[in-house]
Scaffold this active site. Structure first.
Site, mmCIF file in Angstrom:
data_model
loop_
_atom_site.group_PDB
_atom_site.id
_atom_site.type_symbol
_atom_site.label_atom_id
_atom_site.label_comp_id
_atom_site.label_asym_id
_atom_site.label_seq_id
_atom_site.Cartn_x
_atom_site.Cartn_y
_atom_site.Cartn_z
ATOM 1 N N ARG A 163 23.380 31.631 -4.072
ATOM 2 C CA ARG A 163 24.538 30.788 -3.711
ATOM 3 C C ARG A 163 25.726 31.068 -4.638
ATOM 4 O O ARG A 163 26.455 30.150 -5.038
ATOM 5 C CB ARG A 163 24.189 29.291 -3.776
ATOM 6 C CG ARG A 163 23.035 28.876 -2.947
ATOM 7 C CD ARG A 163 23.287 29.006 -1.450
ATOM 8 N NE ARG A 163 22.051 28.683 -0.772
ATOM 9 C CZ ARG A 163 21.092 29.580 -0.501
ATOM 10 N NH1 ARG A 163 21.262 30.873 -0.798
ATOM 11 N NH2 ARG A 163 19.990 29.206 0.095
ATOM 12 N N SER A 236 21.698 20.891 1.084
ATOM 13 C CA SER A 236 20.983 20.828 -0.202
ATOM 14 C C SER A 236 21.971 20.479 -1.315
ATOM 15 O O SER A 236 22.942 21.204 -1.527
ATOM 16 C CB SER A 236 20.348 22.176 -0.521
ATOM 17 O OG SER A 236 19.464 22.511 0.507
ATOM 18 N N GLU A 334 24.388 22.227 -6.033
ATOM 19 C CA GLU A 334 24.819 23.355 -5.193
ATOM 20 C C GLU A 334 26.154 22.980 -4.526
ATOM 21 O O GLU A 334 26.999 23.824 -4.283
ATOM 22 C CB GLU A 334 23.742 23.613 -4.124
ATOM 23 C CG GLU A 334 24.095 24.760 -3.197
ATOM 24 C CD GLU A 334 22.992 25.082 -2.198
ATOM 25 O OE1 GLU A 334 21.799 24.981 -2.539
ATOM 26 O OE2 GLU A 334 23.342 25.436 -1.063
#
Ligand SMILES: Cc1cc2nc3c(=O)[nH]c(=O)nc-3n(C[C@H](O)[C@H](O)[C@H](O)COP(=O)(O)OP(=O)(O)OC[C@H]3O[C@@H](n4cnc5c(N)ncnc54)[C@H](O)[C@@H]3O)c2cc1C
Length: 338
Positions: A163, A236, A334
């Site tokens: 990510r 998430s 995240e």
């Protein structure tokens, strides 16, 4: 065409449905629009957004929000195994997946139903079911705000990680606007089914199509993830932490149970944050208008639809503190906090 709206309410532009305004909101649908824009005159800072599905606005944004509506989609089927595909940054990533799977092209099927745009996929290096954006990308087209010109990056130049990318670095965030992505898809069967629940849909050895894999991914995701149209979230909320092997072994010894994990090539171990949050009994935990999703504890939700950011932040802190105390690991978000 450029669309400018001052003092703009961003709540319909972020899937967490946080109430926040920006000083100026600009939508554009071509690189020409960006070339014509007088960046020196724009309120700073600048923030590029797609569908706002990875953002948590914690207050009003005191600058200009730039939203891409660049929407071309071209693919070049020259009868070879590899099929180059070019998509504008404003194309909905799942529309791209749907179209390419319908064409029988391999590569995007495991990334089905991830909210957001193609441009943001290249920033985030989105991933699901063992596949990341970088695995199917060949390059990224950009507009360089500093030099006021178009530029492009090969996938090797984008510093992709979990990510993470070159575009997330603070010095690049206000410099590059992604205008398009280039992908390498394949006519040759290349199913990747060894991750999560996917294998159970397909008996080993049976032929399968990209569309069938996409359908299985969609079914699995719908069973455990909230639909952003129905309930506010940004997917998430936390990254899965990576720890040295000894740290993982200490957790196994202390907990006395099997701890799910992925061994990484460098000898370290990735532990699912969802497992730790679940183990601490947070599933369904509510704090004001915020809650931990009942089915997927990695997802924090705006359960009332009008939760203030303070409630999400308080729940985030409660989870981070509890995980650190029990497992000696500090979780990192995240979701990008603004
Ligand atoms: C229910 C749900 C499930 C999700 N599941 C997954 C999943 O399985 N895997 C996964 O990886 N993610 C997942 N996400 C997170 C999210 O969908 C991705 O991060 C997605 O790529 C964000 O796209 P967006 O267009 O909404 O980007 P935004 O949230 O608007 O922006 C994300 C980042 O990209 C930057 N950005 C956006 N557009 C541009 C541009 N044109 N130029 C430069 N920078 C830009 C922004 O500044 C920001 O830093 C999920 C989210 C939700 C709500």
């Amino acid at each position: 065409m450029l669309k400018r709206i001052p003092d703009y309410d961003l709540s319909p532009r972020n899937t967490f449905r946080m109430k926040a305004k920006c000083t100026l909101y600009i939508e554009y649908d071509s690189v020409k629009d960006l070339e014509e824009l007088d960046f020196d005159a724009l309120p700073r800072p600048l923030l590029s957004i797609g569908e706002g599905s990875n953002l948590l606005f914690t207050r009003d944004f005191p600058g200009t929000v730039l939203c891409s509506k660049i929407a071309y989609l071209k693919f070049f089927d020259l009868g070879l195994d590899e099929v180059p595909v070019a998509a504008g940054a404003g194309v909905k990533f799942d529309d791209l997946c749907a179209r390419m799977c319908a064409e029988g092209l391999w590569g995007l099927e495991n990334l089905s139903l991830i909210p957001g745009t193609a441009g943001a996929a290249a920033v985030q290096n989105i991933g699901a079911y063992g596949v990341e954006f970088k695995d199917i990308a060949s390059g990224v087209s950009c507009f360089d705000i500093e030099k006021r010109c178009k530029c492009s990056f090969k996938v090797e130049e984008c510093a992709y990680g979990y990510r993470d990318s070159f575009f997330k670095r603070p010095e690049n965030k206000e410099r590059y606007i992604i205008t398009g992505v280039l992908l390498r898809l394949s006519r040759k069967a290349a199913p990747r089914l060894d991750y999560g629940a996917l294998r159970s849909f397909f008996p080993e050895g049976d032929p399968v199509s990209p569309q069938e894999v996409r359908d299985a991914v969609i079914r699995t995701r719908r069973e455990k993830l909230p639909d952003p149209l129905e309930i506010g979230s940004a997917g998430s909320f936390f990254k899965n932490p990576v720890v040295p092997k000894e740290h993982y072994e200490a957790i196994v010894a202390a907990e006395g149970v099997t701890v799910p994990h992925y061994d990484l090539p460098d000898g370290s171990v990735k532990i699912p944050a969802a497992w730790m949050i679940d183990r601490l009994g947070f599933k369904g935990r509510r704090l004001g208008g915020a809650a931990v999703h009942e089915k997927q504890p990695l997802v924090l939700i705006n359960v009332t639809g009008d939760a203030p950011a303070a409630d999400i932040l308080a729940l985030e802190k409660e989870i981070c503190d509890a995980v650190e105390q029990r497992f000696g690991i500090r979780l990192h978000p995240e979701v990008e906090h603004l």
